[in-house]
Write a protein that holds these residues in place. Structure first.
Motif, PDB file in Angstrom:
ATOM      1  N   CYS A  19      -6.190 -12.412  -8.176  1.00  0.00           N
ATOM      2  CA  CYS A  19      -6.005 -13.099  -8.683  1.00  0.00           C
ATOM      3  C   CYS A  19      -4.399 -13.228  -8.741  1.00  0.00           C
ATOM      4  O   CYS A  19      -3.549 -12.164  -7.629  1.00  0.00           O
ATOM      5  N   PRO A  20      -3.812 -14.096  -9.007  1.00  0.00           N
ATOM      6  CA  PRO A  20      -1.919 -13.930  -8.197  1.00  0.00           C
ATOM      7  C   PRO A  20      -1.269 -13.524  -8.804  1.00  0.00           C
ATOM      8  O   PRO A  20      -0.706 -12.938  -7.721  1.00  0.00           O
ATOM      9  N   PHE A  21      -1.281 -12.330  -9.922  1.00  0.00           N
ATOM     10  CA  PHE A  21      -0.993 -11.783 -10.110  1.00  0.00           C
ATOM     11  C   PHE A  21      -0.188 -10.675  -9.457  1.00  0.00           C
ATOM     12  O   PHE A  21       0.323 -10.247  -8.466  1.00  0.00           O
ATOM     13  N   GLY A  22      -1.737 -10.387  -8.769  1.00  0.00           N
ATOM     14  CA  GLY A  22      -2.193  -9.309  -7.665  1.00  0.00           C
ATOM     15  C   GLY A  22      -1.497  -9.264  -6.398  1.00  0.00           C
ATOM     16  O   GLY A  22      -0.550  -9.271  -5.882  1.00  0.00           O
ATOM     17  N   VAL A  23      -1.993 -10.724  -5.981  1.00  0.00           N
ATOM     18  CA  VAL A  23      -1.515 -11.695  -4.749  1.00  0.00           C
ATOM     19  C   VAL A  23       0.396 -11.098  -4.634  1.00  0.00           C
ATOM     20  O   VAL A  23       0.450 -10.902  -3.632  1.00  0.00           O
ATOM     21  N   ARG A  24       0.908 -11.538  -6.164  1.00  0.00           N
ATOM     22  CA  ARG A  24       2.986 -11.510  -6.234  1.00  0.00           C
ATOM     23  C   ARG A  24       2.708 -10.158  -5.588  1.00  0.00           C
ATOM     24  O   ARG A  24       4.098 -10.182  -5.559  1.00  0.00           O
ATOM     25  N   ALA A  25       1.999  -9.191  -6.431  1.00  0.00           N
ATOM     26  CA  ALA A  25       2.998  -7.491  -6.212  1.00  0.00           C
ATOM     27  C   ALA A  25       2.535  -7.241  -4.133  1.00  0.00           C
ATOM     28  O   ALA A  25       4.081  -6.782  -4.162  1.00  0.00           O
ATOM     29  N   ARG A  26       1.319  -7.689  -4.037  1.00  0.00           N
ATOM     30  CA  ARG A  26       1.114  -7.659  -2.789  1.00  0.00           C
ATOM     31  C   ARG A  26       2.497  -8.266  -1.797  1.00  0.00           C
ATOM     32  O   ARG A  26       3.462  -7.740  -1.403  1.00  0.00           O
ATOM     33  N   GLU A  27       3.425  -9.016  -2.650  1.00  0.00           N
ATOM     34  CA  GLU A  27       4.293  -9.949  -1.847  1.00  0.00           C
ATOM     35  C   GLU A  27       5.454  -9.152  -1.771  1.00  0.00           C
ATOM     36  O   GLU A  27       6.052  -9.026  -0.983  1.00  0.00           O
ATOM     37  N   LEU A  28       5.630  -9.046  -3.080  1.00  0.00           N
ATOM     38  CA  LEU A  28       7.047  -8.460  -3.316  1.00  0.00           C
ATOM     39  C   LEU A  28       6.815  -6.579  -2.806  1.00  0.00           C
ATOM     40  O   LEU A  28       8.041  -7.028  -2.481  1.00  0.00           O
ATOM     41  N   LEU A  29       6.007  -6.077  -2.331  1.00  0.00           N
ATOM     42  CA  LEU A  29       6.594  -4.842  -2.187  1.00  0.00           C
ATOM     43  C   LEU A  29       6.196  -5.534  -0.318  1.00  0.00           C
ATOM     44  O   LEU A  29       7.247  -4.878   0.039  1.00  0.00           O
ATOM     45  N   LEU A  30       5.533  -6.468   0.192  1.00  0.00           N
ATOM     46  CA  LEU A  30       6.296  -6.449   1.457  1.00  0.00           C
ATOM     47  C   LEU A  30       7.116  -7.198   2.050  1.00  0.00           C
ATOM     48  O   LEU A  30       8.156  -6.454   2.282  1.00  0.00           O
ATOM     49  N   GLU A  31       7.857  -7.891   1.189  1.00  0.00           N
ATOM     50  CA  GLU A  31       9.062  -8.300   1.072  1.00  0.00           C
ATOM     51  C   GLU A  31      10.121  -7.025   1.141  1.00  0.00           C
ATOM     52  O   GLU A  31      10.906  -7.003   1.837  1.00  0.00           O
ATOM     53  N   ARG A  32       9.791  -5.907   1.077  1.00  0.00           N
ATOM     54  CA  ARG A  32      10.534  -4.867   0.777  1.00  0.00           C
ATOM     55  C   ARG A  32      10.417  -4.268   1.213  1.00  0.00           C
ATOM     56  O   ARG A  32      11.110  -2.908   1.411  1.00  0.00           O
ATOM     57  N   GLY A  33       9.378  -3.899   1.945  1.00  0.00           N
ATOM     58  CA  GLY A  33       9.083  -3.094   3.852  1.00  0.00           C
ATOM     59  C   GLY A  33       8.088  -2.036   3.457  1.00  0.00           C
ATOM     60  O   GLY A  33       7.707  -0.929   3.312  1.00  0.00           O
ATOM     61  N   TYR A  34       7.545  -2.570   1.846  1.00  0.00           N
ATOM     62  CA  TYR A  34       6.440  -1.268   2.044  1.00  0.00           C
ATOM     63  C   TYR A  34       4.900  -1.160   2.390  1.00  0.00           C
ATOM     64  O   TYR A  34       5.103  -2.056   3.099  1.00  0.00           O
ATOM     65  N   ASP A  35       4.878   0.268   3.018  1.00  0.00           N
ATOM     66  CA  ASP A  35       3.068   0.506   3.175  1.00  0.00           C
ATOM     67  C   ASP A  35       2.788   0.522   1.783  1.00  0.00           C
ATOM     68  O   ASP A  35       2.458   1.171   1.226  1.00  0.00           O
ATOM     69  N   ILE A  36       1.448  -0.679   1.791  1.00  0.00           N
ATOM     70  CA  ILE A  36       0.696  -0.903   0.935  1.00  0.00           C
ATOM     71  C   ILE A  36      -0.811  -0.312   1.518  1.00  0.00           C
ATOM     72  O   ILE A  36      -1.071  -0.305   2.196  1.00  0.00           O
ATOM     73  N   ASP A  37      -1.357   0.734   0.656  1.00  0.00           N
ATOM     74  CA  ASP A  37      -2.745   1.094   0.507  1.00  0.00           C
ATOM     75  C   ASP A  37      -3.033  -0.068  -0.824  1.00  0.00           C
ATOM     76  O   ASP A  37      -3.238   0.455  -1.865  1.00  0.00           O
ATOM     77  N   ASP A  38      -3.948  -1.229   0.226  1.00  0.00           N
ATOM     78  CA  ASP A  38      -3.912  -1.921  -0.665  1.00  0.00           C
ATOM     79  C   ASP A  38      -5.625  -1.661  -1.091  1.00  0.00           C
ATOM     80  O   ASP A  38      -6.566  -1.839  -0.561  1.00  0.00           O
ATOM     81  N   GLN A  39      -6.169  -1.586  -2.222  1.00  0.00           N
ATOM     82  CA  GLN A  39      -7.270  -1.234  -3.131  1.00  0.00           C
ATOM     83  C   GLN A  39      -7.873  -2.569  -3.757  1.00  0.00           C
ATOM     84  O   GLN A  39      -7.561  -2.790  -5.124  1.00  0.00           O
ATOM     85  N   VAL A  40      -7.818  -3.393  -2.879  1.00  0.00           N
ATOM     86  CA  VAL A  40      -8.835  -4.160  -3.342  1.00  0.00           C
ATOM     87  C   VAL A  40      -9.919  -4.035  -4.131  1.00  0.00           C
ATOM     88  O   VAL A  40     -11.199  -3.494  -3.816  1.00  0.00           O
ATOM     89  N   LEU A  41      -9.923  -4.772  -5.545  1.00  0.00           N
ATOM     90  CA  LEU A  41     -11.323  -4.768  -5.804  1.00  0.00           C
ATOM     91  C   LEU A  41     -12.210  -5.969  -6.144  1.00  0.00           C
ATOM     92  O   LEU A  41     -12.021  -7.240  -6.457  1.00  0.00           O
ATOM     93  N   ARG A  42     -13.645  -5.526  -5.717  1.00  0.00           N
ATOM     94  CA  ARG A  42     -13.862  -6.511  -4.964  1.00  0.00           C
ATOM     95  C   ARG A  42     -15.406  -7.484  -6.538  1.00  0.00           C
ATOM     96  O   ARG A  42     -16.148  -8.239  -6.091  1.00  0.00           O
ATOM     97  N   THR A  43     -15.101  -6.798  -7.792  1.00  0.00           N
ATOM     98  CA  THR A  43     -16.180  -6.837  -7.865  1.00  0.00           C
ATOM     99  C   THR A  43     -15.459  -6.251  -9.538  1.00  0.00           C
ATOM    100  O   THR A  43     -14.933  -5.585  -9.369  1.00  0.00           O
ATOM    101  N   ARG A  44     -17.075  -7.557  -9.995  1.00  0.00           N
ATOM    102  CA  ARG A  44     -16.278  -7.510 -11.607  1.00  0.00           C
ATOM    103  C   ARG A  44     -16.246  -5.802 -12.185  1.00  0.00           C
ATOM    104  O   ARG A  44     -15.671  -5.103 -13.180  1.00  0.00           O
TER     105      ARG A  44
END
Length: 82
Positions: A19-44
């Motif tokens: 999902c490109p929107f998930g990628v964008r959200a992650r990038e926005l958080l990283l740019e702002r210096g957030y520590d991310i608990d990245d819950q990757v959804l790997r199945t439908r």
């Protein structure tokens, strides 16, 4: 005391679609210096479970502290105001 910059991100990363929107959200958080608990959804099933849990039609779902943002656009607007 400085605000803790922690976020939880639920985003779709399927074998046939990232999902490109998930990628964008992650990038926005990283740019702002957030520590991310990245819950990757790997199945439908994972994606559908998160959508049902939070009552949303799409991912990503992002939590910054206790505040929830539904989608990268909502996150971007909120970060622009900080």
């Amino acid at each position: 005391m400085a605000e803790e910059k922690r976020a939880t991100l639920y985003r779709m990363v399927l074998p046939d679609h990232v999902c490109p929107f998930g990628v964008r959200a992650r990038e926005l958080l990283l740019e702002r210096g957030y520590d991310i608990d990245d819950q990757v959804l790997r199945t439908r099933d994972d994606v559908e479970a998160v959508k049902a849990r939070f009552g949303v039609a799409t991912t990503p779902v992002i939590f910054v502290g206790e505040t929830r943002f539904d989608g990268a656009d909502a996150l971007q607007r909120a970060l622009a105001d900080r």
